[in-house]
Design a protein around this motif. Structure first.
Motif, PDB file in Angstrom:
ATOM      1  N   PRO A   1      19.997  16.744   7.606  1.00  0.00           N
ATOM      2  CA  PRO A   1      18.743  16.437   8.303  1.00  0.00           C
ATOM      3  C   PRO A   1      18.455  17.366   9.482  1.00  0.00           C
ATOM      4  O   PRO A   1      17.343  17.394   9.985  1.00  0.00           O
ATOM      5  CB  PRO A   1      18.950  15.000   8.811  1.00  0.00           C
TER       6      PRO A   1
ATOM      7  N   ASP B   1      19.094   1.679   2.014  1.00  0.00           N
ATOM      8  CA  ASP B   1      19.244   1.032   0.713  1.00  0.00           C
ATOM      9  C   ASP B   1      20.286   1.731  -0.155  1.00  0.00           C
ATOM     10  O   ASP B   1      20.686   1.229  -1.183  1.00  0.00           O
ATOM     11  CB  ASP B   1      17.888   0.990  -0.012  1.00  0.00           C
ATOM     12  N   ARG B   2      20.704   2.927   0.256  1.00  0.00           N
ATOM     13  CA  ARG B   2      21.657   3.671  -0.581  1.00  0.00           C
ATOM     14  C   ARG B   2      23.101   3.524  -0.102  1.00  0.00           C
ATOM     15  O   ARG B   2      24.017   4.026  -0.723  1.00  0.00           O
ATOM     16  CB  ARG B   2      21.322   5.176  -0.587  1.00  0.00           C
TER      17      ARG B   2
ATOM     18  N   ARG C   1      17.752   8.503   8.135  1.00  0.00           N
ATOM     19  CA  ARG C   1      17.252   9.225   6.967  1.00  0.00           C
ATOM     20  C   ARG C   1      16.434   8.317   6.055  1.00  0.00           C
ATOM     21  O   ARG C   1      16.035   8.724   4.976  1.00  0.00           O
ATOM     22  CB  ARG C   1      18.418   9.777   6.130  1.00  0.00           C
ATOM     23  N   GLY C   2      16.243   7.064   6.464  1.00  0.00           N
ATOM     24  CA  GLY C   2      15.523   6.136   5.601  1.00  0.00           C
ATOM     25  C   GLY C   2      16.291   5.809   4.336  1.00  0.00           C
ATOM     26  O   GLY C   2      15.725   5.605   3.273  1.00  0.00           O
ATOM     27  N   GLU C   3      17.621   5.788   4.407  1.00  0.00           N
ATOM     28  CA  GLU C   3      18.443   5.609   3.210  1.00  0.00           C
ATOM     29  C   GLU C   3      19.341   4.383   3.285  1.00  0.00           C
ATOM     30  O   GLU C   3      20.369   4.334   2.613  1.00  0.00           O
ATOM     31  CB  GLU C   3      19.340   6.853   3.011  1.00  0.00           C
TER      32      GLU C   3
ATOM     33  N   ARG D   1      10.621  15.027   4.783  1.00  0.00           N
ATOM     34  CA  ARG D   1      11.456  16.180   4.465  1.00  0.00           C
ATOM     35  C   ARG D   1      11.156  16.575   3.033  1.00  0.00           C
ATOM     36  O   ARG D   1      10.561  15.813   2.295  1.00  0.00           O
ATOM     37  CB  ARG D   1      12.934  15.803   4.587  1.00  0.00           C
TER      38      ARG D   1
ATOM     39  N   ASN E   1      14.312  10.249  -1.418  1.00  0.00           N
ATOM     40  CA  ASN E   1      13.992   8.913  -0.901  1.00  0.00           C
ATOM     41  C   ASN E   1      12.593   8.897  -0.306  1.00  0.00           C
ATOM     42  O   ASN E   1      11.845   9.864  -0.440  1.00  0.00           O
ATOM     43  CB  ASN E   1      15.050   8.468   0.120  1.00  0.00           C
ATOM     44  N   SER E   2      12.271   7.795   0.361  1.00  0.00           N
ATOM     45  CA  SER E   2      10.893   7.634   0.828  1.00  0.00           C
ATOM     46  C   SER E   2      10.517   8.662   1.893  1.00  0.00           C
ATOM     47  O   SER E   2       9.367   8.781   2.266  1.00  0.00           O
ATOM     48  CB  SER E   2      10.708   6.224   1.391  1.00  0.00           C
ATOM     49  N   TYR E   3      11.504   9.381   2.395  1.00  0.00           N
ATOM     50  CA  TYR E   3      11.192  10.432   3.359  1.00  0.00           C
ATOM     51  C   TYR E   3      10.910  11.761   2.662  1.00  0.00           C
ATOM     52  O   TYR E   3      10.648  12.747   3.311  1.00  0.00           O
ATOM     53  CB  TYR E   3      12.366  10.635   4.331  1.00  0.00           C
TER      54      TYR E   3
END
Lengths: 475, 486
Positions: free
Chosen positions: B386, A248-249, A244-246, B263, B409-411
């Motif tokens: 997702p 960093d979280r 999810r590209g997360e 997304r 987020n970056s998505y």
């Protein structure tokens, strides 16, 4: 003479006794006779679970199902594997084990009101509390969506499962068991971790006693350590976060981070223990009658490195060797079984088909077909609509099962596997039970979609991912 | 069995030969396309000088050709488009009504004034047409012109508009395009190219367009093509795997413009519950954001955060909104949204799991794979968020905006917001977390081609920004006269 009702109860709760501890009797009972028993057993178990398991009652009420008489009556009530991870993962993140217990209570017939979750530190701790305060012995499996499955098995089920294993491991079809077949004492070779809450690791406690005559020194694990469920959960979260590209979280539980050194030390111990393990097999265990089990890939990897070190024909010919579990993610050479046999020094390797969500394990016959255990009703479903396919002719579909023996949780499960059953042609091996063809494919593999499971094979890899991630938090 | 053929378009020539078979996406049959290995050498431009003809035509002439092309893309009359539509019925997840609608929209994308707006707003027509001078502080005059580049495009397949926009961007920047056809929209780009050849045979715009199919990831083809001597830029849309794959070819002289996987999110303020009328409209707008194009697009709504609070009355409001959104979604007209053609089995299993977990989730609809709204009964999205597709959305009640920024987020591409005042409140915060486009609720999928995309200016980046400096020693201090600094 037993009454009819008593006979049904015995079949439902103690099929070993019902079939006089004979695997041949279990699998030669006529199709008509067993199906009649199964219908009655299913009806009775459903009626009991409808009362004792809340999610079964809720689903049945919603679908207005009051009774199941024919096999297909139960198909709308079969659960997919997602039922065992339907809790919000946030409950684990926030250590709301009171609410996790509440969720789990709805999944099981056992009473969890005595389970004390105060100051519960993590998932492993919670599972230990469940062990202490109830009959449950839950097992976990892992997923890539940031959650793990939690399956409410109980102590009786686990113990009974091991008794069944012993029966099938040491008997042969069409040979009535001799007394020495029923209770052999062997060394157990366990090419795996020595402890954990994952399905296969939960068996360790039972394996130590059931096969070794109670002598724990005859249990030989590859690694002495335990697999941490909390670490597995972190790994699963990391995978989900990465997709999810997360990343960093992701927040790491300080209690887990505090154990970083412990996990790293474990990782470093592995090669040393691996070497010792081989040495032990080649020396102290050489020529002994053993029981050894592992997935195809695991067994192959061990055999291959053993042969490379010049070790072969390790164990006694009458050793019991069991494998199964698919080859996901690994390509094995065509002769992998020969390689395993050459290393182990046995002629016969048994195979089985099962899944964590139900207890039953279906053993392969000499014709390499998996014979469905008599207390389990198999179904093939249309993979798109989940409608049952006809129980006749040769059919390929999504495998589903209703396990009558299952008491602690609902026994109706839809698998992720594509299997083939020929309902009408008897298996050439001579057994009467329903045969599943050897070729089993996970739909996720077939369609190239991401698999939501981590098999036992991936355990180590997954742990390493998590440990590596934690290393970045030095200091 | 192949169900259709995908010809290759080589700068005006249509190749219908050397067919080989490909399996399609999903369960449907595959298609045939000319063997790319036989033609790969003919795909790139022979040499950079061949771009010169693009500089002999005016911007107005480019508009003339594109306008004529748009008019010729009439769904009722254009045989190429008809064929693309029929292939789309097999190759895409879109039902006939929606697919037809997308082709009917195609001519509007080519409207003269829309393209003029795109060129002017995104690049500046003066920079595309000629050298734009400016005198700098040190006295030099710089003249800047936006040149085209030899570019390879890997467009997304969820909708034919992506192919159309690619062809338009290529034309207005005076670039040379090789379009790699996506298997889930196999014929639109070829159909537009063939129509272009019909309306403007031998025109430079026709000669600077090549369209071909090869299997994404076919290194035999890609290693011969994705080289700085053939292409200067790659514009890659879509999935993580495909963009990640392209990165292996990136090197000095070959640049990647990545329009990577995205997304979207939705935020609804407490004002939605002011009256029944407002609630109905908000639900209709949210339903449109979810259901349009059957949630196949990256701009479609999936997780909908509602600032209604998480106490009992807040949860009740979220449930009410969830019900309404579901009702409105079911009433959307067929050309906008339908019951999905296929439904993800894993997602269905998860929805069934949530349906049984009524302490935490309430599932509205979804029994017939027609679409569903899952209302979280606390302030977290479902763990399988997702995966949401096939008109399935998750309504999440929250107490305050902090919970929402955690989820951006970056998505995150589009964030649909109601009401406007909330959007203005959030517009300086959400971009810090990754949000790229904030829009009025209901307009998430109603995109225009004349805006920045994915927080970048792809059309400007498709250009090469060339500088011509004029330095008069009388005005600009000559470096050869510079004294030593002691």
């Amino acid at each position: 003479m037993m009454t009819a009702e008593k006979t049904l109860d015995l079949f439902m709760n103690d099929p070993i006794e019902y079939f006089d501890a004979s695997i041949t009797k279990m699998h030669t009972i006529s199709r008509d006779e067993i199906e009649a028993l199964q219908r009655q057993g299913m009806k009775k178990r459903f009626a009991a679970h409808r009362e004792s398991i809340e999610i079964v009652r809720n689903l049945a009420d919603r679908l207005d199902i009051k009774d199941v008489d024919e096999f297909n009556d139960v198909t709308p009530l079969l659960f997919a594997h997602t039922a065992f991870k339907s809790y919000p993962a946030a409950l684990l993140d926030n250590k709301r084990f009171d609410l996790m217990t509440k969720w789990l209570q709805k999944q099981t017939s056992h009473d969890l009101s005595e389970v004390d979750v105060s100051n519960c530190e993590g998932i492993d701790d919670w599972i230990d509390r469940l062990d202490a305060g109830s009959k449950l012995r839950v097992i976990t499996s892992s997923g890539t969506t940031g959650t793990i499955s939690i399956i409410p098995k109980d102590d009786y089920g686990g113990f009974y499962g091991m008794r069944l294993w012993r029966l099938f491991l040491f008997q042969e079809f069409f040979k009535e068991p001799k007394p020495e077949d029923l209770d052999p004492v062997v060394d157990v070779i366990w090419p795996n971790y020595a402890e954990g809450k994952l399905g296969h690791l939960r068996m360790v406690g039972l394996l130590k006693n059931e096969f070794t005559g109670g002598d724990e020194s005859r249990f030989h694990p590859l690694y002495s350590d335990a697999v941490s469920t909390d670490l597995m959960f972190l790994a699963s979260k990391l995978r989900a976060a990465a997709s999810r590209g997360e990343l960093d979280r992701v927040k790491i539980d300080p209690a887990l981070l505090a154990r970083k050194d412990e996990f790293q030390a474990m990782e470093e111990r592995r090669p040393v223990e691996m070497e010792k393990f081989f040495k032990r097999m080649a020396t102290e265990l050489a020529g002994k009658r053993v029981f050894m089990t592992g997935t195809y890939t695991l067994m192959y990897e061990i055999a291959k490195s053993g042969l490379e070190q010049g070790v072969k024909d390790v164990f006694a010919k009458n050793s019991a060797i069991l494998t199964g579990g698919g080859t996901k993610g690994h390509v094995l050479p065509d002769n992998y079984m020969e390689v395993i046999k050459e290393f182990l020094g046995v002629d016969r390797i048994q195979e089985g088909y099962g899944m964590s969500e139900i207890s039953a394990f279906h053993w392969a016959c000499p014709e390499n077909r998996y014979h469905v255990q008599p207390w389990v009703i198999p179904f093939l479903l249309d993979p798109d609509t989940s409608e049952p396919l006809p129980r006749e002719g040769k059919q390929t579909g999504r495998a589903a099962f209703y396990d009558i023996l299952n008491e602690s949780h609902w026994g109706g499960i839809i698998s992720g596997d594509e299997v083939t059953i020929d309902w009408d042609t008897p298996c050439p091996c001579g057994l009467a039970s329903v045969p599943i063809e050897h070729e089993i494919i996970r739909y996720s593999e077939k369609e190239g979609t991401e698999d939501d499971r981590i098999t036992c094979n991936a355990t180590q890899e997954v742990q390493d991912e998590a440990v590596n991630f934690m290393r970045e938090f030095e200091g | 069995m192949s169900e259709f053929r995908v010809p290759m378009f080589l700068r005006g020539q249509v190749v219908e030969d050397d067919w080989i078979e490909y399996g399609g996406r999903g369960a449907s049959g595959g298609f045939e396309a000319p063997d790319p290995a036989k033609y790969v050498e003919q795909l790139p431009l022979e040499n950079p000088m061949a771009m010169a003809d693009l500089y002999e035509i005016s911007f107005e002439e480019i508009l003339d050709v594109l306008e004529a092309l748009g008019q010729a893309l009439d769904f009722e009359k254009n045989v190429h488009i008809k064929r693309a539509f029929e292939a789309g019925l097999v190759a895409t997840n879109y039902p006939a009504s929606m697919l037809k609608n997308s082709y009917t929209m195609l001519p509007y994308v080519f409207e003269r004034e829309t393209i003029r707006e795109l060129a002017e707003a995104r690049v500046g027509i003066d920079h595309l047409e000629g050298w734009v001078p400016r005198t700098l502080r040190d006295g030099r005059i710089v003249r800047i012109r936006a040149f085209g580049a030899r570019t390879l495009h890997v467009p997304a397949g969820n909708g034919g508009l992506v192919s159309a926009i690619t062809i338009i961007r290529n034309a207005i920047t005076r670039s040379d395009a090789i379009i790699k056809v996506p298997s889930n929209d196999p014929l639109t780009a070829v159909a537009i190219a063939q129509t272009l050849a019909d309306v403007a045979p031998n025109h430079p715009l026709t000669k600077h367009l090549a369209v071909a199919y090869w299997k994404g990831g076919d290194t035999e083809i890609e290693e011969r093509l994705y080289r700085p001597e053939h292409v200067e830029k790659i514009v890659a849309w879509g999935g993580y795997a495909s963009v990640k794959h392209v990165t292996r070819y990136i090197q000095p002289g070959l640049e990647l413009i990545s329009l990577d996987p995205k997304r979207s999110a939705t935020i609804i303020g407490p004002e939605a519950f002011e009256s029944e009328e407002v609630l109905s409209e908000v639900a209709l707008r949210a339903a449109t954001d979810i259901g349009m194009a059957n949630q196949e697009g990256c701009t479609c709504a999936r997780v909908i955060y509602v600032l209604c609070g998480t106490d009992a009355s807040g949860i009740e409001r979220a449930n009410r909104l969830g019900e309404r959104i579901y009702q409105q979604m079911m009433s959307l007209p067929e050309h906008i949204s339908t019951k999905p053609k296929t439904f993800d089995r894993e997602l269905r299993d998860h929805i069934d799991g949530s349906r049984m977990t009524d302490d935490w989730y309430r599932v509205v609809g979804g029994e017939e794979n027609e679409g569903a709204v899952i209302v979280s009964q606390f302030d977290e999205a479902v763990d399988y968020a997702p995966m949401l597709s096939g008109r399935v959305a998750n309504v999440v009640p929250v107490d305050d905006i902090k919970k929402v920024t955690d989820a951006v987020n970056s998505y995150t591409q589009t964030v649909g917001i109601y009401p406007e005042s909330l959007k203005r409140e959030l517009r300086n915060q959400l971009p810090l977390f990754g949000a790229q486009r904030l829009t009025s609720l209901g307009y998430a999928c109603h995109v225009t081609s004349t805006m920045p995309q994915d927080a970048i200016e792809p059309v400007r980046r498709m250009c090469k920004w060339i500088v011509d400096e004029e330095c008069d020693p009388e005005k600009v201090f000559p470096p050869w006269k510079a004294p030593a600094i002691s």
